[in-house]
Design a protein around this motif. Structure first.
Motif, PDB file in Angstrom:
ATOM      1  N   TYR A 134       0.833  -1.207   0.000  1.00 35.81           N
ATOM      2  CA  TYR A 134       0.000   0.000   0.000  1.00 35.81           C
ATOM      3  C   TYR A 134       0.871   1.261   0.000  1.00 35.81           C
ATOM      4  O   TYR A 134       0.680   2.176  -0.808  1.00 35.81           O
ATOM      5  N   VAL A 135       1.840   1.304   0.914  1.00 37.19           N
ATOM      6  CA  VAL A 135       2.723   2.461   1.011  1.00 37.19           C
ATOM      7  C   VAL A 135       3.572   2.603  -0.246  1.00 37.19           C
ATOM      8  O   VAL A 135       3.815   3.714  -0.726  1.00 37.19           O
ATOM      9  N   THR A 136       3.991   1.478  -0.820  1.00 38.21           N
ATOM     10  CA  THR A 136       4.840   1.522  -2.004  1.00 38.21           C
ATOM     11  C   THR A 136       4.118   2.140  -3.192  1.00 38.21           C
ATOM     12  O   THR A 136       4.594   3.108  -3.788  1.00 38.21           O
ATOM     13  N   TRP A 141       2.977   6.837  -6.592  1.00 40.36           N
ATOM     14  CA  TRP A 141       1.929   7.625  -7.251  1.00 40.36           C
ATOM     15  C   TRP A 141       1.988   9.091  -6.823  1.00 40.36           C
ATOM     16  O   TRP A 141       1.961  10.004  -7.653  1.00 40.36           O
ATOM     17  N   ILE A 142       2.105   9.339  -5.507  1.00 37.34           N
ATOM     18  CA  ILE A 142       2.154  10.707  -4.995  1.00 37.34           C
ATOM     19  C   ILE A 142       3.457  11.391  -5.394  1.00 37.34           C
ATOM     20  O   ILE A 142       3.471  12.584  -5.727  1.00 37.34           O
ATOM     21  N   LYS A 143       4.576  10.656  -5.372  1.00 40.96           N
ATOM     22  CA  LYS A 143       5.862  11.229  -5.778  1.00 40.96           C
ATOM     23  C   LYS A 143       5.820  11.680  -7.228  1.00 40.96           C
ATOM     24  O   LYS A 143       6.420  12.702  -7.603  1.00 40.96           O
ATOM     25  N   LYS A 144       5.114  10.939  -8.053  1.00 42.61           N
ATOM     26  CA  LYS A 144       5.042  11.260  -9.472  1.00 42.61           C
ATOM     27  C   LYS A 144       4.133  12.449  -9.749  1.00 42.61           C
ATOM     28  O   LYS A 144       4.443  13.305 -10.596  1.00 42.61           O
ATOM     29  N   GLY A 255      -0.307   0.662 -12.268  1.00 43.51           N
ATOM     30  CA  GLY A 255      -1.246   1.772 -12.333  1.00 43.51           C
ATOM     31  C   GLY A 255      -0.649   3.048 -11.767  1.00 43.51           C
ATOM     32  O   GLY A 255      -0.949   4.147 -12.264  1.00 43.51           O
ATOM     33  N   ALA A 256       0.217   2.925 -10.765  1.00 40.67           N
ATOM     34  CA  ALA A 256       0.824   4.111 -10.162  1.00 40.67           C
ATOM     35  C   ALA A 256       1.866   4.754 -11.063  1.00 40.67           C
ATOM     36  O   ALA A 256       2.046   5.980 -11.038  1.00 40.67           O
ATOM     37  N   VAL A 257       2.570   3.949 -11.859  1.00 46.99           N
ATOM     38  CA  VAL A 257       3.645   4.496 -12.704  1.00 46.99           C
ATOM     39  C   VAL A 257       3.190   4.731 -14.135  1.00 46.99           C
ATOM     40  O   VAL A 257       3.986   5.177 -14.962  1.00 46.99           O
TER      41      VAL A 257
END
Length: 261
Positions: A134-136, A141-144, A255-257
């Motif tokens: 979850y944190v990863t 996602w937030i960093k991007k 999905g995050a990247v």
């Protein structure tokens, strides 16, 4: 599982959830439990095996090196690279390989003689592993995109203004609550149910075989025979749960990247 009745006979007591709470030292929240010992042993065992194999790699691999390389290749090529993408998967590969080996070995100890206790039949362990995932993927996602961009990304562009709040709430619930919840419950539920079924068939078959009358001993023998089938089926389920856990982790990270966010 077998207790003496008031009249001197024997009765069968079905296994309950207390079978999964096995404190070795102490009691309550700070007890040292069997599952804690098993998890620690697995962590040490995996570390020692990987260090020994990687420190003495051979061109023609032995059985242990072949097994480790095959597992690594499956996670790398069959999951991480194919799902996350050839250009973006490498930073996540150590995490994915660690998740797969930790889940698989802990699961397999659920059918290993003298242990027969799958660690992830205790939901706390599944929650901790899910928290790492979850944190990863939310961190990436937030960093991007930044916090504001992350919040905006829950709503596809081009929607009518009146439906945006409902869609945002639905997507937020999916990504922030439902996904981690189902990831943890899927692993826990399968390990708990499988181990519980093995307990029922083993101890129920024992009671019928040695304490039943008429056709009950035959039914007990049949239950024992079916237990062997259940053990084989459980091994398949244990492997699949490790595979599915890492597969879904790859999907979430992909999905995050993804560039389309």
């Amino acid at each position: 599982m077998i207790q003496l009745a008031a009249g001197g006979g024997e009765t069968y007591e079905a296994p309950g959830t207390y079978e999964f709470w096995q404190p070795l030292i102490g009691d309550g929240a700070f007890a040292l439990t069997r599952s804690m010992v098993v998890f620690a042993v697995v962590a040490v065992m995996i570390s020692v095996v990987l260090l020994r194999i990687t420190s003495n790699l051979r061109v023609v691999p032995g059985k242990a090196q072949f097994l480790v390389e095959g597992t690594y290749g499956m996670v790398r090529n069959g999951l991480a690279r194919d799902i996350i993408g050839a250009e973006k998967f490498k930073p996540f590969l150590p995490l994915l390989f660690a998740l797969f080996t930790v889940v698989l070995v802990n699961n397999l100890l659920g059918v290993f003689p003298l242990i027969t206790f799958p660690t992830f039949s205790r939901i706390g362990y599944a929650i901790v592993l899910t928290a790492v995932v979850y944190v990863t993927y939310h961190g990436v996602w937030i960093k991007k995109m930044g916090v504001v961009g992350w919040l905006k990304s829950f709503v596809p562009s081009g929607l009518p203004a009146w439906i945006v709040p409902f869609m945002w709430l639905l997507e937020f619930m999916t990504y922030v609550i439902t996904r981690p919840l189902t990831l943890a419950l899927r692993l826990f539920g399968n390990m708990f149910a499988g181990h519980f079924m093995l307990l029922i068939f083993t101890f129920g078959g024992e009671y019928l075989l040695f304490h039943g009358s008429g056709f009950l001993p035959a039914a007990g023998a049949l239950a024992y025979a079916f237990t062997l089938v259940m053990y084989a089926f459980e091994v398949v389920v244990q492997f699949l749960q490790a595979y599915v856990f890492v597969l879904l982790t790859c999907v979430y990270i992909a999905g995050a990247v993804a560039d389309e966010h």
